[in-house]
Write a protein that holds these residues in place. Sequence first.
Motif, PDB file in Angstrom:
ATOM      1  N   ILE A 199      16.174 -10.200 -24.376  1.00  0.00           N
ATOM      2  CA  ILE A 199      16.232  -9.015 -24.139  1.00  0.00           C
ATOM      3  C   ILE A 199      14.778  -8.565 -24.140  1.00  0.00           C
ATOM      4  CG2 ILE A 199      16.625  -8.170 -26.339  1.00  0.00           C
ATOM      5  CD1 ILE A 199      18.403  -6.116 -25.028  1.00  0.00           C
ATOM      6  N   LEU A 200      14.273  -7.835 -23.005  1.00  0.00           N
ATOM      7  CA  LEU A 200      12.849  -7.498 -22.833  1.00  0.00           C
ATOM      8  C   LEU A 200      12.993  -5.957 -23.019  1.00  0.00           C
ATOM      9  CD1 LEU A 200      11.872  -9.558 -19.821  1.00  0.00           C
ATOM     10  CD2 LEU A 200      11.622 -10.188 -22.292  1.00  0.00           C
ATOM     11  N   SER A 201      12.045  -5.202 -23.637  1.00  0.00           N
ATOM     12  CA  SER A 201      12.189  -3.891 -24.056  1.00  0.00           C
ATOM     13  C   SER A 201      10.707  -3.430 -23.647  1.00  0.00           C
ATOM     14  CB  SER A 201      12.265  -3.421 -25.558  1.00  0.00           C
ATOM     15  OG  SER A 201      12.366  -2.188 -25.662  1.00  0.00           O
ATOM     16  N   GLY A 202      10.803  -2.231 -22.700  1.00  0.00           N
ATOM     17  CA  GLY A 202       9.799  -1.494 -21.922  1.00  0.00           C
ATOM     18  C   GLY A 202       9.157  -1.994 -20.816  1.00  0.00           C
ATOM     19  N   PHE A 203       8.825  -1.107 -20.051  1.00  0.00           N
ATOM     20  CA  PHE A 203       8.198  -1.472 -18.537  1.00  0.00           C
ATOM     21  C   PHE A 203       7.063  -2.457 -18.533  1.00  0.00           C
ATOM     22  CE2 PHE A 203      10.050   2.860 -17.581  1.00  0.00           C
ATOM     23  CZ  PHE A 203      11.088   2.405 -16.637  1.00  0.00           C
TER      24      PHE A 203
ATOM     25  N   ARG B 215       6.348  -4.726 -20.931  1.00  0.00           N
ATOM     26  CA  ARG B 215       6.714  -6.147 -21.374  1.00  0.00           C
ATOM     27  C   ARG B 215       7.553  -6.638 -20.359  1.00  0.00           C
ATOM     28  NH1 ARG B 215       5.894 -10.687 -23.784  1.00  0.00           N
ATOM     29  NH2 ARG B 215       7.672 -11.703 -24.625  1.00  0.00           N
ATOM     30  N   ILE B 216       8.605  -5.769 -19.731  1.00  0.00           N
ATOM     31  CA  ILE B 216       9.418  -6.389 -18.605  1.00  0.00           C
ATOM     32  C   ILE B 216       8.345  -7.135 -17.408  1.00  0.00           C
ATOM     33  CG2 ILE B 216      10.895  -6.069 -16.763  1.00  0.00           C
ATOM     34  CD1 ILE B 216      12.158  -4.117 -18.768  1.00  0.00           C
ATOM     35  N   ASN B 217       7.412  -6.274 -16.981  1.00  0.00           N
ATOM     36  CA  ASN B 217       6.713  -6.641 -15.975  1.00  0.00           C
ATOM     37  C   ASN B 217       5.821  -7.792 -16.198  1.00  0.00           C
ATOM     38  OD1 ASN B 217       7.577  -4.441 -14.170  1.00  0.00           O
ATOM     39  ND2 ASN B 217       6.077  -3.000 -14.959  1.00  0.00           N
ATOM     40  N   LEU B 218       5.344  -7.946 -17.515  1.00  0.00           N
ATOM     41  CA  LEU B 218       4.489  -8.983 -17.828  1.00  0.00           C
ATOM     42  C   LEU B 218       5.174 -10.085 -17.954  1.00  0.00           C
ATOM     43  CD1 LEU B 218       1.668 -10.092 -19.244  1.00  0.00           C
ATOM     44  CD2 LEU B 218       2.712  -9.494 -21.434  1.00  0.00           C
ATOM     45  N   VAL B 219       6.470 -10.103 -18.459  1.00  0.00           N
ATOM     46  CA  VAL B 219       7.161 -11.648 -18.478  1.00  0.00           C
ATOM     47  C   VAL B 219       7.548 -11.888 -17.072  1.00  0.00           C
ATOM     48  CG1 VAL B 219       9.440 -12.620 -18.931  1.00  0.00           C
ATOM     49  CG2 VAL B 219       8.132 -11.075 -20.896  1.00  0.00           C
ATOM     50  N   ILE B 220       7.765 -10.942 -16.121  1.00  0.00           N
ATOM     51  CA  ILE B 220       8.096 -11.293 -14.783  1.00  0.00           C
ATOM     52  C   ILE B 220       6.753 -11.815 -13.994  1.00  0.00           C
ATOM     53  CG2 ILE B 220       8.743 -10.173 -12.467  1.00  0.00           C
ATOM     54  CD1 ILE B 220      10.585  -8.365 -13.760  1.00  0.00           C
TER      55      ILE B 220
ATOM     56  N   PRO C 217      18.589  -5.719 -15.016  1.00  0.00           N
ATOM     57  CA  PRO C 217      18.525  -4.451 -15.685  1.00  0.00           C
ATOM     58  C   PRO C 217      19.504  -4.438 -16.884  1.00  0.00           C
ATOM     59  CG  PRO C 217      18.647  -3.850 -13.527  1.00  0.00           C
ATOM     60  CD  PRO C 217      18.885  -5.282 -13.688  1.00  0.00           C
ATOM     61  N   ALA C 218      19.351  -3.860 -18.179  1.00  0.00           N
ATOM     62  CA  ALA C 218      20.109  -4.030 -19.382  1.00  0.00           C
ATOM     63  C   ALA C 218      20.472  -2.368 -19.726  1.00  0.00           C
ATOM     64  CB  ALA C 218      19.715  -4.443 -20.312  1.00  0.00           C
ATOM     65  N   SER C 219      19.746  -1.459 -18.973  1.00  0.00           N
ATOM     66  CA  SER C 219      20.008  -0.094 -19.386  1.00  0.00           C
ATOM     67  C   SER C 219      19.677   0.611 -17.919  1.00  0.00           C
ATOM     68  CB  SER C 219      18.961   0.504 -20.381  1.00  0.00           C
ATOM     69  OG  SER C 219      17.638   0.181 -19.904  1.00  0.00           O
ATOM     70  N   LYS C 220      20.437   1.889 -17.888  1.00  0.00           N
ATOM     71  CA  LYS C 220      20.193   2.635 -16.703  1.00  0.00           C
ATOM     72  C   LYS C 220      18.746   2.945 -16.168  1.00  0.00           C
ATOM     73  CE  LYS C 220      25.004   4.355 -16.844  1.00  0.00           C
ATOM     74  NZ  LYS C 220      25.904   5.792 -16.669  1.00  0.00           N
ATOM     75  N   ASP C 221      18.191   3.406 -17.297  1.00  0.00           N
ATOM     76  CA  ASP C 221      16.792   3.744 -16.929  1.00  0.00           C
ATOM     77  C   ASP C 221      15.656   2.514 -16.677  1.00  0.00           C
ATOM     78  OD1 ASP C 221      16.549   2.763 -19.395  1.00  0.00           O
ATOM     79  OD2 ASP C 221      15.593   4.652 -20.450  1.00  0.00           O
TER      80      ASP C 221
ATOM     81  N   ALA D 223      15.847  -4.896 -19.915  1.00  0.00           N
ATOM     82  CA  ALA D 223      16.108  -5.918 -19.041  1.00  0.00           C
ATOM     83  C   ALA D 223      16.403  -7.334 -19.873  1.00  0.00           C
ATOM     84  CB  ALA D 223      14.973  -6.380 -18.048  1.00  0.00           C
ATOM     85  N   LEU D 224      17.434  -7.932 -19.033  1.00  0.00           N
ATOM     86  CA  LEU D 224      17.705  -9.490 -19.521  1.00  0.00           C
ATOM     87  C   LEU D 224      16.859 -10.261 -18.897  1.00  0.00           C
ATOM     88  CD1 LEU D 224      21.695  -9.085 -20.087  1.00  0.00           C
ATOM     89  CD2 LEU D 224      19.981  -8.750 -21.834  1.00  0.00           C
ATOM     90  N   GLU D 225      16.157 -11.378 -19.570  1.00  0.00           N
ATOM     91  CA  GLU D 225      15.637 -12.520 -18.766  1.00  0.00           C
ATOM     92  C   GLU D 225      16.671 -13.845 -19.200  1.00  0.00           C
ATOM     93  OE1 GLU D 225      11.892 -15.318 -19.699  1.00  0.00           O
ATOM     94  OE2 GLU D 225      12.385 -13.848 -21.084  1.00  0.00           O
ATOM     95  N   VAL D 226      17.305 -14.245 -18.206  1.00  0.00           N
ATOM     96  CA  VAL D 226      18.625 -15.143 -18.402  1.00  0.00           C
ATOM     97  C   VAL D 226      17.936 -16.568 -17.606  1.00  0.00           C
ATOM     98  CG1 VAL D 226      20.849 -15.661 -17.385  1.00  0.00           C
ATOM     99  CG2 VAL D 226      20.307 -13.362 -17.399  1.00  0.00           C
ATOM    100  N   ARG D 227      18.183 -17.397 -18.557  1.00  0.00           N
ATOM    101  CA  ARG D 227      17.900 -18.829 -18.374  1.00  0.00           C
ATOM    102  C   ARG D 227      18.971 -19.895 -18.403  1.00  0.00           C
ATOM    103  NH1 ARG D 227      12.385 -19.830 -17.881  1.00  0.00           N
ATOM    104  NH2 ARG D 227      11.098 -17.955 -18.452  1.00  0.00           N
TER     105      ARG D 227
END
Length: 337
Positions: free
Chosen positions: A110-114, A116-121, A210-214, A218-222
């Motif tokens: 699970i990734l939290s915050g825009f 962090r999400i953008n960085l991992v992507i 996404p893992a939340s409406k806002d 996000a979920l990182e699925v492997r």
Amino acid sequence: MADVHPHGAERLCEAGMSLYVRALREGHISADETAATPCLIDFGLLQPDLEDVRRLRPLAPAVALPRLLRESSEDIARRRQSEARLAELFEPLMRADIPDTATDTPMIGILSGFDRINLVIAQTLADASSELLAIQPYSGRPITTLTALERDQALLDRGACIRTLYQHTFRHSPAIRARYEQLRGDAEARTLDEVTDRLIVVDRTVAFIPASKDRTLALEVRHPVLVNYLATTFDRLWRLATPMYPEAVQPPSRNGITPRQQAIAALLVEGHTDAVIAARLGMNVRTARVHIAKLAATLGSESRAQLGYLIGQSGILEHKQEPDPESNQAQPPAREG
């Protein structure tokens, strides 16, 4: 500073540079003119005029450059201190007798915050080599930035392909068209009336949902089974979608009913409200109501209840044309080994 804007001071946007140059030549500019370029104020290149609060004065380049360099050096120093603290924190853990299974990459994270999400992507795409599959539903916000454009171009330069699904409301978006015209390589886009929530699949080995409406989670699925399921879902939607780029195909109208009105009609007979219809088809409520009014006029309806009856009697939902699966077949890139 770089977290606030899609660019740092070292990559000042064209609009910002143009306004800064004009401010240097004229001595000042109106504060209202910076609405589209807040970076000039945040980077300290424009400062309030003490004699007139409605104006901004430019900071001389000879003063601005050392200040920005000093801020950059301080940022690097902070990052190095952070790295040192992390190394110190993990040093005893690295020496501990921990089973090998603890070092395996988690199948779902699970990734939290825009940020962090953008960085991992971004990090995942930096290692990608074959393809990027994406579903981009309507969100009411810009869906592309200069950073994303550079990231995607780097992926294409490595010989990968990009396939993106949008809703039909994006078919005539100047921003989307301009984005694809700037990309060089194997990039295609198609559209559907409705799409799933946001989805990114990279090299069919990792997916992000996404893992939340806002979308702050996000979920990182492997997990191979789940990633394959998501990629297969994308492939099937891709085959049903209408080409948008590089060659757009316009679905034909039937008896004066456009494909958009046909999609709205299907949701109307299911009893959905205007707000629900607008959300599912990626448009605002006002636009949805305009289409509903045109549909009612075409069918000669005088009320909402009568419109549902006339839709059923017209048979327009029985002739919803599906694209030819052979002509729209998705072609994944060839893989080695």
